[in-house]
Enzyme design. Structure first.
Site, PDB file in Angstrom:
ATOM      1  N   SER A 159     -42.100  -8.829  34.202  1.00  0.00           N
ATOM      2  CA  SER A 159     -41.758  -9.359  35.525  1.00  0.00           C
ATOM      3  C   SER A 159     -43.050  -9.584  36.297  1.00  0.00           C
ATOM      4  CB  SER A 159     -40.856  -8.361  36.255  1.00  0.00           C
ATOM      5  OG  SER A 159     -39.712  -8.125  35.476  1.00  0.00           O
TER       6      SER A 159
ATOM      7  N   GLU B 250     -25.257  -0.081  36.656  1.00  0.00           N
ATOM      8  CA  GLU B 250     -24.615  -1.371  36.441  1.00  0.00           C
ATOM      9  C   GLU B 250     -24.944  -1.943  35.069  1.00  0.00           C
ATOM     10  OE1 GLU B 250     -25.212  -2.569  41.105  1.00  0.00           O
ATOM     11  OE2 GLU B 250     -25.699  -4.031  39.572  1.00  0.00           O
TER      12      GLU B 250
ATOM     13  N   HIS C 240     -43.870 -12.501  38.618  1.00  0.00           N
ATOM     14  CA  HIS C 240     -43.457 -12.906  39.967  1.00  0.00           C
ATOM     15  C   HIS C 240     -44.573 -13.308  40.920  1.00  0.00           C
ATOM     16  CE1 HIS C 240     -39.560 -11.668  38.675  1.00  0.00           C
ATOM     17  NE2 HIS C 240     -39.724 -10.380  38.856  1.00  0.00           N
TER      18      HIS C 240
ATOM     19  N   ASN D 283     -32.775 -13.965  43.779  1.00  0.00           N
ATOM     20  CA  ASN D 283     -31.432 -13.643  44.219  1.00  0.00           C
ATOM     21  C   ASN D 283     -31.552 -13.034  45.616  1.00  0.00           C
ATOM     22  OD1 ASN D 283     -28.728 -12.449  44.195  1.00  0.00           O
ATOM     23  ND2 ASN D 283     -28.855 -12.972  42.024  1.00  0.00           N
TER      24      ASN D 283
ATOM     25  N   CYS E 131     -29.313  -7.173  39.224  1.00  0.00           N
ATOM     26  CA  CYS E 131     -29.199  -5.719  39.231  1.00  0.00           C
ATOM     27  C   CYS E 131     -29.215  -5.062  40.606  1.00  0.00           C
ATOM     28  CB  CYS E 131     -30.287  -5.119  38.356  1.00  0.00           C
ATOM     29  SG  CYS E 131     -31.900  -5.070  39.108  1.00  0.00           S
TER      30      CYS E 131
ATOM     31  N   GLU F 111     -36.570   1.046  35.267  1.00  0.00           N
ATOM     32  CA  GLU F 111     -37.757   0.530  34.588  1.00  0.00           C
ATOM     33  C   GLU F 111     -37.811   1.172  33.197  1.00  0.00           C
ATOM     34  OE1 GLU F 111     -40.143  -1.698  34.627  1.00  0.00           O
ATOM     35  OE2 GLU F 111     -40.946  -0.674  32.888  1.00  0.00           O
TER      36      GLU F 111
HETATM   37  N1  SAH Z   1     -37.417  -2.818  35.815  1.00  0.00           N
HETATM   38  C1  SAH Z   1     -37.484  -3.871  34.894  1.00  0.00           C
HETATM   39  C2  SAH Z   1     -36.127  -4.320  34.388  1.00  0.00           C
HETATM   40  C3  SAH Z   1     -35.009  -4.329  35.376  1.00  0.00           C
HETATM   41  S1  SAH Z   1     -35.103  -5.548  36.636  1.00  0.00           S
HETATM   42  C4  SAH Z   1     -38.256  -5.032  35.479  1.00  0.00           C
HETATM   43  O1  SAH Z   1     -38.547  -5.007  36.678  1.00  0.00           O
HETATM   44  O2  SAH Z   1     -38.585  -5.942  34.722  1.00  0.00           O
HETATM   45  C5  SAH Z   1     -34.640  -7.016  35.731  1.00  0.00           C
HETATM   46  C6  SAH Z   1     -35.243  -8.291  36.261  1.00  0.00           C
HETATM   47  O3  SAH Z   1     -34.616  -8.656  37.502  1.00  0.00           O
HETATM   48  C7  SAH Z   1     -36.730  -8.205  36.539  1.00  0.00           C
HETATM   49  O4  SAH Z   1     -37.373  -9.360  36.048  1.00  0.00           O
HETATM   50  C8  SAH Z   1     -36.760  -8.154  38.044  1.00  0.00           C
HETATM   51  O5  SAH Z   1     -37.995  -8.548  38.552  1.00  0.00           O
HETATM   52  C9  SAH Z   1     -35.626  -9.078  38.384  1.00  0.00           C
HETATM   53  N2  SAH Z   1     -35.117  -8.994  39.751  1.00  0.00           N
HETATM   54  C10 SAH Z   1     -34.908  -7.912  40.515  1.00  0.00           C
HETATM   55  N3  SAH Z   1     -34.434  -8.272  41.734  1.00  0.00           N
HETATM   56  C11 SAH Z   1     -34.343  -9.621  41.723  1.00  0.00           C
HETATM   57  C12 SAH Z   1     -33.926 -10.570  42.680  1.00  0.00           C
HETATM   58  N4  SAH Z   1     -33.527 -10.217  43.895  1.00  0.00           N
HETATM   59  N5  SAH Z   1     -33.962 -11.880  42.331  1.00  0.00           N
HETATM   60  C13 SAH Z   1     -34.386 -12.258  41.088  1.00  0.00           C
HETATM   61  N6  SAH Z   1     -34.781 -11.392  40.148  1.00  0.00           N
HETATM   62  C14 SAH Z   1     -34.778 -10.091  40.460  1.00  0.00           C
HETATM   63 FE1  SF4 Z   2     -37.327  -1.292  39.432  1.00  0.00          FE
HETATM   64 FE2  SF4 Z   2     -36.128  -3.419  40.437  1.00  0.00          FE
HETATM   65 FE3  SF4 Z   2     -38.764  -3.350  40.308  1.00  0.00          FE
HETATM   66 FE4  SF4 Z   2     -37.339  -3.607  38.048  1.00  0.00          FE
HETATM   67  S1  SF4 Z   2     -37.454  -5.080  39.727  1.00  0.00           S
HETATM   68  S2  SF4 Z   2     -39.080  -2.244  38.444  1.00  0.00           S
HETATM   69  S3  SF4 Z   2     -35.555  -2.361  38.598  1.00  0.00           S
HETATM   70  S4  SF4 Z   2     -37.490  -1.988  41.528  1.00  0.00           S
END
Ligand code: SAH
Ligand code: SF4
Length: 341
Positions: free
Chosen positions: A213, A91, A215, A289, A332, A159
């Protein structure tokens, strides 16, 4: 067959020398691929027929085909599902801002990291993308919408630091003045926190924005949602983030998806402040999300506001991120998850 889009000019020069060709062809070929976005070798008009034939035998030009496209009716965000020649899908999202177009692209088909709130993580890992496949997502969006992309975020599927070499190659290709010429200051790389690779990246002193990330403010909560935390716990991760900011002089940006009752309490805000104190950083708060099949719910607007105000009033710059394309699940992994193969 190899992806010629993944080769920089230096690598192309070396390959052409091996073929007994003049080195100066490298720049011409690179420009055809990266600036003119040709799909076939036969479009390279200033390259001889013989050389084109040789190139065709060794290389292919990677391409992203649009499988599906969703356009938000709230803003002009466009979300794409792209497929590559082997059928793998990823995506990408194109967002329009006042200052230009920003593209969010994928670095892997799927992801190994298994974050519990993430649709991509739930879908498992398929394969790494080549640098050329990352470039081709940008090109496909530019030609579909007839626009020029000025900013890139590596926040789609995958990632980036788990596909380190290809991502570094991509960064060099996309910022080349003979290519798409998008400067490092316009690029954000988002990672779930592979601390060893953050240390490696710091050594390159790139001017990109590192987004981590996070969180959660502690291991107890982070272990529940992000399996990577067992490899690189919060202390170790933040130590590398501090070192990164110091070495590069760049502010580290932390992503913090607010999940109701899990990481959005006042105690969490206090702990986060004490962990981040003194670091050159910024915190981006976003309501999580809500992904199907997970029990996570968004924090209330009020919790977000209070959390944000607390951070700001205690010396940690924080903002609540505007969510674009909320009607098309522009975060994503969700579109691929719904796609029937
Ligand atoms: N793998 C990398 C980049 C892709 S994910 C990472 O984890 O940073 C991109 C961002 O979307 C990251 O900050 C991830 O934590 C966030 N993300 C993934 N699923 C999400 C969700 N359901 N709600 C909010 N943010 C989310
Ligand atoms: Fe992988 Fe999603 Fe975690 Fe980013 S947030 S590291 S894309 S599993």
């Amino acid at each position: 067959m190899r992806d010629i889009k993944s080769l920089d000019i230096k690598a192309l020069e070396a390959e052409l020398s091996n073929l007994g060709e003049s080195k100066f062809r490298a720049k011409q070929i690179f420009t055809w691929i990266h600036q003119k976005n040709v799909q076939t070798f036969d479009e390279m008009l200033n390259i001889s027929k013989e050389l084109r034939k040789k190139l065709k035998e060794i290389y292919y030009i990677s391409h992203s085909s649009i499988e599906k496209k969703l356009i938000s009716c709230y803003d002009s965000t466009v979300k794409y599902l792209f497929s590559f020649d082997d059928g793998e899908c990823v995506e990408a999202v194109l967002m329009s801002y006042r200052h230009g177009y920003s593209a969010c692209i994928s670095t892997q088909a799927g992801c190994k990291m298994g974050c519990t709130f993430c649709a991509t993580g739930r879908g498992g890992f398929r394969r790494n993308l080549t640098a050329g496949e990352m470039i081709s997502q940008l090109q496909a969006m530019e030609s579909d919408q007839n626009v020029r992309i000025s900013n890139i975020v590596l926040m789609g599927m995958g990632e980036p630091l788990d596909n380190y070499d290809n991502v570094i190659r991509f960064l060099s290709l996309v910022s080349s003045s003979d290519g798409m010429n998008i400067g490092m200051r316009h690029i954000t790389l988002s990672t779930c926190g592979l601390a060893d690779k953050i240390a490696e990246l710091a050594k390159l002193r790139l001017q990109l924005t590192l987004s981590v990330s996070l969180h959660a403010p502690n291991d107890e909560i982070r272990n529940k949602t992000m399996p990577v935390n067992r490899r690189f716990p919060v202390d170790e991760l933040l130590r590398q983030c501090r070192a990164y900011a110091k070495t590069t002089g760049r502010r580290v940006s932390f992503e913090y998806a607010m999940i109701s009752g899990l990481n959005d309490t006042h105690e969490c805000a206090c702990e986060l402040v004490s962990r981040l104190k003194g670091m050159l950083c910024h915190v981006n708060l976003i309501p999580v999300n809500e992904v199907k099949e997970t029990h996570y719910r968004k924090s209330s607007k009020q919790s977000l506001r209070e959390f944000c105000d607390y951070l700001n009033s205690h010396g940690i710059p924080a903002t609540i991120r505007r969510t674009l394309g909320s009607d098309i699940n522009a975060s994503c992994g969700q579109l691929r998850g719904e796609h029937k193969f």
